[in-house]
Design an enzyme around this catalytic site. Structure first.
Site, PDB file in Angstrom:
ATOM      1  N   ARG A  99      18.912  36.625   3.264  1.00 26.97           N
ATOM      2  CA  ARG A  99      18.332  35.274   3.453  1.00 26.97           C
ATOM      3  C   ARG A  99      17.335  34.888   2.360  1.00 26.97           C
ATOM      4  NH1 ARG A  99      17.870  36.821   8.983  1.00 26.97           N
ATOM      5  NH2 ARG A  99      19.667  36.060  10.147  1.00 26.97           N
ATOM      6  N   LYS A 121      18.612  24.586  -9.700  1.00 25.07           N
ATOM      7  CA  LYS A 121      19.994  24.443  -9.190  1.00 25.07           C
ATOM      8  C   LYS A 121      20.789  25.697  -9.534  1.00 25.07           C
ATOM      9  CE  LYS A 121      20.692  19.449  -9.559  1.00 25.07           C
ATOM     10  NZ  LYS A 121      21.468  18.399 -10.215  1.00 25.07           N
ATOM     11  N   GLU A 163      21.837  19.619 -25.634  1.00 25.11           N
ATOM     12  CA  GLU A 163      20.901  19.284 -24.550  1.00 25.11           C
ATOM     13  C   GLU A 163      19.505  18.992 -25.106  1.00 25.11           C
ATOM     14  OE1 GLU A 163      21.820  18.697 -21.492  1.00 25.11           O
ATOM     15  OE2 GLU A 163      23.807  19.619 -21.475  1.00 25.11           O
ATOM     16  N   LYS A 201      12.201  18.929 -18.967  1.00 30.27           N
ATOM     17  CA  LYS A 201      13.016  19.051 -17.744  1.00 30.27           C
ATOM     18  C   LYS A 201      12.129  19.338 -16.538  1.00 30.27           C
ATOM     19  CE  LYS A 201      17.088  20.999 -15.590  1.00 30.27           C
ATOM     20  NZ  LYS A 201      18.332  21.722 -15.672  1.00 30.27           N
ATOM     21  N   GLU A 211      16.888  14.674  -6.791  1.00 33.90           N
ATOM     22  CA  GLU A 211      17.719  13.708  -7.517  1.00 33.90           C
ATOM     23  C   GLU A 211      17.890  12.385  -6.780  1.00 33.90           C
ATOM     24  OE1 GLU A 211      20.703  15.829  -9.659  1.00 33.90           O
ATOM     25  OE2 GLU A 211      21.681  14.008 -10.336  1.00 33.90           O
ATOM     26  N   ARG A 215      15.459  12.073 -11.717  1.00 34.43           N
ATOM     27  CA  ARG A 215      16.214  13.227 -12.222  1.00 34.43           C
ATOM     28  C   ARG A 215      17.555  12.810 -12.835  1.00 34.43           C
ATOM     29  NH1 ARG A 215      16.274  19.222  -9.453  1.00 34.43           N
ATOM     30  NH2 ARG A 215      17.558  20.239 -11.028  1.00 34.43           N
ATOM     31  N   ASN A 219      21.029  13.306 -16.671  1.00 40.68           N
ATOM     32  CA  ASN A 219      22.479  13.130 -16.698  1.00 40.68           C
ATOM     33  C   ASN A 219      22.933  12.224 -17.839  1.00 40.68           C
ATOM     34  OD1 ASN A 219      25.105  12.771 -14.680  1.00 40.68           O
ATOM     35  ND2 ASN A 219      23.774  14.531 -14.381  1.00 40.68           N
ATOM     36  N   HIS A 222      26.179  12.575 -19.745  1.00 43.92           N
ATOM     37  CA  HIS A 222      27.031  13.466 -18.959  1.00 43.92           C
ATOM     38  C   HIS A 222      28.105  12.738 -18.157  1.00 43.92           C
ATOM     39  CE1 HIS A 222      24.049  16.320 -20.170  1.00 43.92           C
ATOM     40  NE2 HIS A 222      24.603  17.307 -19.507  1.00 43.92           N
ATOM     41  N   HIS A 226      31.427  14.589 -18.661  1.00 43.46           N
ATOM     42  CA  HIS A 226      32.184  15.231 -17.580  1.00 43.46           C
ATOM     43  C   HIS A 226      33.619  14.705 -17.534  1.00 43.46           C
ATOM     44  CE1 HIS A 226      28.235  16.338 -15.380  1.00 43.46           C
ATOM     45  NE2 HIS A 226      28.640  17.323 -16.142  1.00 43.46           N
ATOM     46  N   HIS A 238      31.427  22.366 -22.810  1.00 45.24           N
ATOM     47  CA  HIS A 238      30.514  21.383 -22.238  1.00 45.24           C
ATOM     48  C   HIS A 238      29.599  20.771 -23.311  1.00 45.24           C
ATOM     49  CE1 HIS A 238      27.962  19.478 -19.284  1.00 45.24           C
ATOM     50  NE2 HIS A 238      26.914  20.130 -19.737  1.00 45.24           N
TER      51      HIS A 238
HETATM   52  N1  LIG Z   1      21.987  25.242 -13.049  1.00 46.81           N
HETATM   53  C1  LIG Z   1      21.887  24.301 -13.959  1.00 46.81           C
HETATM   54  O1  LIG Z   1      21.044  23.419 -13.870  1.00 46.81           O
HETATM   55  C2  LIG Z   1      22.822  24.324 -15.132  1.00 46.81           C
HETATM   56  C3  LIG Z   1      22.593  23.458 -16.214  1.00 46.81           C
HETATM   57  C4  LIG Z   1      23.445  23.543 -17.315  1.00 46.81           C
HETATM   58  C5  LIG Z   1      24.502  24.449 -17.328  1.00 46.81           C
HETATM   59  N2  LIG Z   1      24.691  25.265 -16.255  1.00 46.81           N
HETATM   60  C6  LIG Z   1      25.799  26.246 -16.244  1.00 46.81           C
HETATM   61  O2  LIG Z   1      25.647  27.137 -17.348  1.00 46.81           O
HETATM   62  C7  LIG Z   1      26.919  27.666 -17.680  1.00 46.81           C
HETATM   63  C8  LIG Z   1      27.079  27.700 -19.166  1.00 46.81           C
HETATM   64  O3  LIG Z   1      26.079  28.542 -19.682  1.00 46.81           O
HETATM   65  P1  LIG Z   1      26.130  29.137 -21.171  1.00 46.81           P
HETATM   66  O4  LIG Z   1      26.449  28.072 -22.114  1.00 46.81           O
HETATM   67  O5  LIG Z   1      24.864  29.888 -21.335  1.00 46.81           O
HETATM   68  O6  LIG Z   1      27.433  30.082 -21.166  1.00 46.81           O
HETATM   69  P2  LIG Z   1      27.696  31.587 -20.718  1.00 46.81           P
HETATM   70  O7  LIG Z   1      26.762  32.028 -19.674  1.00 46.81           O
HETATM   71  O8  LIG Z   1      29.145  31.678 -20.429  1.00 46.81           O
HETATM   72  O9  LIG Z   1      27.397  32.403 -22.048  1.00 46.81           O
HETATM   73  C9  LIG Z   1      28.183  32.175 -23.171  1.00 46.81           C
HETATM   74  C10 LIG Z   1      28.603  33.456 -23.859  1.00 46.81           C
HETATM   75  O10 LIG Z   1      27.511  33.959 -24.609  1.00 46.81           O
HETATM   76  C11 LIG Z   1      27.346  35.359 -24.376  1.00 46.81           C
HETATM   77  N3  LIG Z   1      25.918  35.611 -24.562  1.00 46.81           N
HETATM   78  C12 LIG Z   1      24.911  35.232 -23.767  1.00 46.81           C
HETATM   79  N4  LIG Z   1      23.742  35.541 -24.320  1.00 46.81           N
HETATM   80  C13 LIG Z   1      24.009  36.155 -25.490  1.00 46.81           C
HETATM   81  C14 LIG Z   1      23.197  36.711 -26.516  1.00 46.81           C
HETATM   82  N5  LIG Z   1      21.879  36.651 -26.488  1.00 46.81           N
HETATM   83  N6  LIG Z   1      23.817  37.284 -27.563  1.00 46.81           N
HETATM   84  C15 LIG Z   1      25.179  37.318 -27.644  1.00 46.81           C
HETATM   85  N7  LIG Z   1      25.996  36.800 -26.723  1.00 46.81           N
HETATM   86  C16 LIG Z   1      25.403  36.217 -25.653  1.00 46.81           C
HETATM   87  C17 LIG Z   1      27.843  35.568 -22.985  1.00 46.81           C
HETATM   88  O11 LIG Z   1      28.221  36.914 -22.809  1.00 46.81           O
HETATM   89  C18 LIG Z   1      29.016  34.590 -22.931  1.00 46.81           C
HETATM   90  O12 LIG Z   1      30.158  35.199 -23.491  1.00 46.81           O
HETATM   91  C19 LIG Z   1      27.955  26.809 -16.978  1.00 46.81           C
HETATM   92  O13 LIG Z   1      28.501  27.540 -15.902  1.00 46.81           O
HETATM   93  C20 LIG Z   1      27.142  25.618 -16.458  1.00 46.81           C
HETATM   94  O14 LIG Z   1      27.680  25.089 -15.263  1.00 46.81           O
HETATM   95  C21 LIG Z   1      23.879  25.227 -15.173  1.00 46.81           C
END
Ligand SMILES: NC(=O)c1ccc[n+]([C@@H]2O[C@H](COP(=O)([O-])OP(=O)(O)OC[C@H]3O[C@@H](n4cnc5c(N)ncnc54)[C@H](O)[C@@H]3O)[C@@H](O)[C@H]2O)c1
Length: 343
Positions: A99, A121, A163, A201, A211, A215, A219, A222, A226, A238
């Site tokens: 929990r 989030k 971003e 942010k 939101e 907030r 977007n 986006h 999207h 993305h």
């Molecule tokens: N919660 C939120 O508010 C929010 C906001 C934006 C994006 N997201 C989510 O984030 C995700 C995308 O995240 P991302 O772009 O970080 O991609 P990711 O987590 O897939 O990482 C990208 C790649 O980089 C590698 N990597 C990570 N750190 C590294 C480092 N220091 N050195 C070498 N390789 C490294 C990882 O192994 C992976 O292969 C999506 O799922 C998206 O929905 C969430």
């Protein structure tokens, strides 16, 4: 936020919360930074196959079973170490395990540092769409150490940069000016840009955690991004889609009479200085885009709503809604008008 924090401060910080520490990472990050943390905190490393496709309920369940098997209880401190995939999944796991157990996030991608790990989030994907199941759950700490980016592949940097540029456009002129003044050496200002992005942010999320209005400015870019991602069957990264979306929605801001032409030119000029692909998927077409936009979470009576800017660093309030509906027909005309998506 600070260079070297990961090695100098994080292990002690973790140990000050609990002796039962579970570190969640993907195999690549686990083998490097994860091992270090395991050794210095006395924690246990749990890895799962990384990548967007692994951000699922099934992976979460496998991790839960592994934690239960090793008798991790309510005294667990969970550490999510990795990119946005890992921080989204591990934060969701922390929110529901027993929990809710305390959480520390350690983003290792630029996108994770300026966006995914900030704002509370979390979630996983399902076959019906991205991020459809999840919670809002805040970590105790977010440790951002830009030195961890030294191993990040070049293309991943660009996704975070999209971003950062967005924060500059919607709310923080200083961010925009740092990038505009020295686009070729922007990484020299990395720590400053990350901190300013996080603060931007954080300020927005604190004022509107659920939101209801403000907030929505996060977007910006986006709504179109999207739709483009969807049309590309999620083949387009993305960050690339966000770069196109920011330009297209700046263009819309100008077409609707909110933004001056000189500002639009500045926006397009700066985006062009960075190696975004700016390629639209082959399936692209205004009608298809409009269809894809109807599912946008801000859409009202199927009319997409857009956050719009009236100058660099400022988003229009629209009486507290922070977005404005554009009727389908009008939007189609604007998008077709030679053509806001062309850079
Ligand atoms: N919660 C939120 O508010 C929010 C906001 C934006 C994006 N997201 C989510 O984030 C995700 C995308 O995240 P991302 O772009 O970080 O991609 P990711 O987590 O897939 O990482 C990208 C790649 O980089 C590698 N990597 C990570 N750190 C590294 C480092 N220091 N050195 C070498 N390789 C490294 C990882 O192994 C992976 O292969 C999506 O799922 C998206 O929905 C969430």
């Amino acid at each position: 936020v600070g260079n070297g924090l990961f090695r100098s401060a994080l292990p002690d910080l973790c140990r000050s919360f609990s002796r039962r520490i579970a570190i969640v990472a993907d195999p690549a990050i686990g083998a490097t930074y994860g091992k270090f943390l395991e050794k210095t905190t006395g924690g246990t490393l749990f890895t799962f196959q990384g990548g967007e496709r692994a951000k699922t309920r099934e992976t979460k369940q496998e991790l839960e079973d592994a934690l239960l098997h090793q008798k991790f209880g309510r005294d667990t401190l969970l550490i999510g170490l990795g990119g946005g995939v890992v921080t989204d999944l591990s934060a969701f796991l922390a929110a529901t395990y027993m929990r809710g157990v305390p959480l520390i996030l350690v983003p290792t991608t630029l996108l994770g540092m300026v966006d995914a790990a900030i704002g509370g989030k979390n979630g996983v994907n399902t076959p019906a769409g991205k991020n459809l199941i999840g919670t809002t759950y805040h970590p105790l700490h977010i440790c951002i150490d830009p030195e961890l980016l030294s191993s990040l592949p070049e293309k991943e940097w660009i996704y975070g940069l999209a971003e950062i540029l967005k924060y500059g456009l919607i709310a923080n002129k200083e961010i925009w000016e740092i990038l505009e003044n020295n686009p070729s050496a922007w990484k020299e200002s990395l720590a400053e840009l990350i901190l300013a992005s996080v603060q931007t942010k954080k300020k927005v999320v604190e004022q509107d955690p659920f939101e209801k209005g403000l907030r929505r400015i996060l977007n910006f870019g986006h709504t179109i991004a999207h739709a483009i991602e969807k049309l590309s069957d999620f083949q387009m990264p993305h960050g690339e889609a966000v770069a196109i979306g920011c330009i297209a929605e700046s263009h819309l801001s100008w077409q609707l009479g909110h933004l001056k032409k000189e500002e639009l030119v500045r926006i397009k000029t700066l985006f062009r200085k960075f190696p975004f692909l700016f390629q639209l998927p082959e399936t692209y077409g205004v009608k298809a885009l409009l269809d894809a936009m109807q599912m946008d979470k801000k859409a009202k009576e199927q009319n997409p709503r857009f956050a719009l800017i009236d100058r660099i660093g400022h988003t229009l309030a629209f009486d507290g809604a922070y977005c404005s509906a554009i009727p389908q027909k009008e939007l189609q005309r604007l998008l077709e008008e030679k053509l806001c998506l062309v850079i």
